[in-house]
Design a protein around this motif. Structure first.
Motif, PDB file in Angstrom:
ATOM      1  N   ASN A 173       0.869   3.746  -3.267  1.00 12.35           N
ATOM      2  CA  ASN A 173       0.832   5.482  -2.893  1.00 12.35           C
ATOM      3  C   ASN A 173       2.081   6.444  -3.191  1.00 12.35           C
ATOM      4  O   ASN A 173       1.688   7.257  -3.446  1.00 12.35           O
ATOM      5  CB  ASN A 173       0.058   6.117  -1.606  1.00 12.35           C
ATOM      6  CG  ASN A 173      -0.777   5.603  -1.578  1.00 12.35           C
ATOM      7  OD1 ASN A 173      -2.018   5.526  -2.525  1.00 12.35           O
ATOM      8  ND2 ASN A 173      -1.615   4.542  -0.264  1.00 12.35           N
ATOM      9  N   LYS A 209      -8.249  -0.694   0.390  1.00 11.82           N
ATOM     10  CA  LYS A 209      -7.983  -0.152   1.972  1.00 11.82           C
ATOM     11  C   LYS A 209      -7.486   1.489   1.717  1.00 11.82           C
ATOM     12  O   LYS A 209      -7.610   2.125   2.815  1.00 11.82           O
ATOM     13  CB  LYS A 209      -6.508  -0.637   3.238  1.00 11.82           C
ATOM     14  CG  LYS A 209      -7.122  -1.847   3.986  1.00 11.82           C
ATOM     15  CD  LYS A 209      -6.611  -2.410   4.768  1.00 11.82           C
ATOM     16  CE  LYS A 209      -6.941  -3.358   5.546  1.00 11.82           C
ATOM     17  NZ  LYS A 209      -6.157  -4.352   6.532  1.00 11.82           N
ATOM     18  N   CYS A 210      -7.257   1.743   1.041  1.00 12.28           N
ATOM     19  CA  CYS A 210      -6.147   2.461   0.134  1.00 12.28           C
ATOM     20  C   CYS A 210      -6.596   3.765  -0.993  1.00 12.28           C
ATOM     21  O   CYS A 210      -7.207   4.711  -1.528  1.00 12.28           O
ATOM     22  CB  CYS A 210      -5.164   2.463  -0.521  1.00 12.28           C
ATOM     23  SG  CYS A 210      -3.814   1.853  -0.062  1.00 12.28           S
ATOM     24  N   ALA A 259       1.081  -0.634   0.101  1.00 12.14           N
ATOM     25  CA  ALA A 259      -0.172  -0.060   0.065  1.00 12.14           C
ATOM     26  C   ALA A 259       0.798   1.355  -0.072  1.00 12.14           C
ATOM     27  O   ALA A 259       0.830   1.884  -0.925  1.00 12.14           O
ATOM     28  CB  ALA A 259      -0.985   0.194   1.176  1.00 12.14           C
ATOM     29  N   LEU A 312      -5.670  -2.606  -2.405  1.00  9.03           N
ATOM     30  CA  LEU A 312      -5.662  -0.971  -2.527  1.00  9.03           C
ATOM     31  C   LEU A 312      -6.940  -0.882  -2.762  1.00  9.03           C
ATOM     32  O   LEU A 312      -7.191   0.845  -2.785  1.00  9.03           O
ATOM     33  CB  LEU A 312      -4.531  -0.753  -4.484  1.00  9.03           C
ATOM     34  CG  LEU A 312      -3.040  -0.718  -4.593  1.00  9.03           C
ATOM     35  CD1 LEU A 312      -2.283  -1.460  -5.586  1.00  9.03           C
ATOM     36  CD2 LEU A 312      -2.611  -0.232  -3.213  1.00  9.03           C
TER      37      LEU A 312
END
Length: 178
Positions: free
Chosen positions: A27, A85-86, A23, A82
């Protein structure tokens, strides 16, 4: 003559939480961008870039394979992280040439940072330092190699977009990758 006994201890993984690392990596090399897309699968994907940079934390699996190695992450696990949670949104294109590339599933409204752009390079440099601080295993990949592999992934995906744009203009179609 005595033969020394083998150690029965488990091999330690260089990463305790590969999902957290994946993650953070995603990012680090991408950012939100309206109307842009990143491949979820194939050689243009974030997972493939991570695998080229840090193969000790990725696990390549054949389709349908369910074996899991502790301390490693698969492409499907990374994509779930991704998405859930992202906040990476999904988009599916029905374009045949994207399907042949293995890239018809994409993350929507994201773009890969391009080290050849000075603004993106500055962002990537600070992100790389933060990534190395949080995950020391990234120090095994020199900064120049890290930027080169991110650039290769971004440039190859941009070429896919250029081909798509040319095909749509030739047919007089819309500019979204449907």
């Amino acid at each position: 003559m005595r033969v020394p006994k083998r150690s029965t201890g488990e091999m330690k993984s260089p990463v305790t939480n590969p999902k957290e690392l994946a993650a953070a990596f995603a990012n680090t090399i991408s950012e939100a961008a309206e109307g842009m897309y990143i491949a979820k699968y194939g050689k243009h994907s974030i997972f493939h870039c991570l695998h080229r940079i840090l193969p000790v934390v990725t696990q390549l699996c054949a389709k349908g394979e369910r074996r899991r190695i502790k301390g490693k992450i698969t492409v499907s696990e990374m994509n779930k992280v991704l998405k859930r949670k992202c906040g990476f949104g999904e988009y599916r294109s029905r374009r045949q040439y994207l399907r042949r590339l293995g890239s018809n599933w994409m993350f929507a409204n994201r773009r890969l940072l391009d080290p050849s752009d000075s603004n993106d390079l500055a962002i990537l440099e600070s992100n790389y330092i933060q990534l190395c601080t949080n995950f020391p295993v990234f120090t095994t990949c020199p900064k120049e190699r890290f930027f080169a592999l991110v650039w290769e992934t971004a440039a190859s995906w941009q070429m896919v977009g250029l081909v798509d744009g040319m095909q749509r203009r030739m047919r007089g179609g819309p500019s979204s990758p449907d």
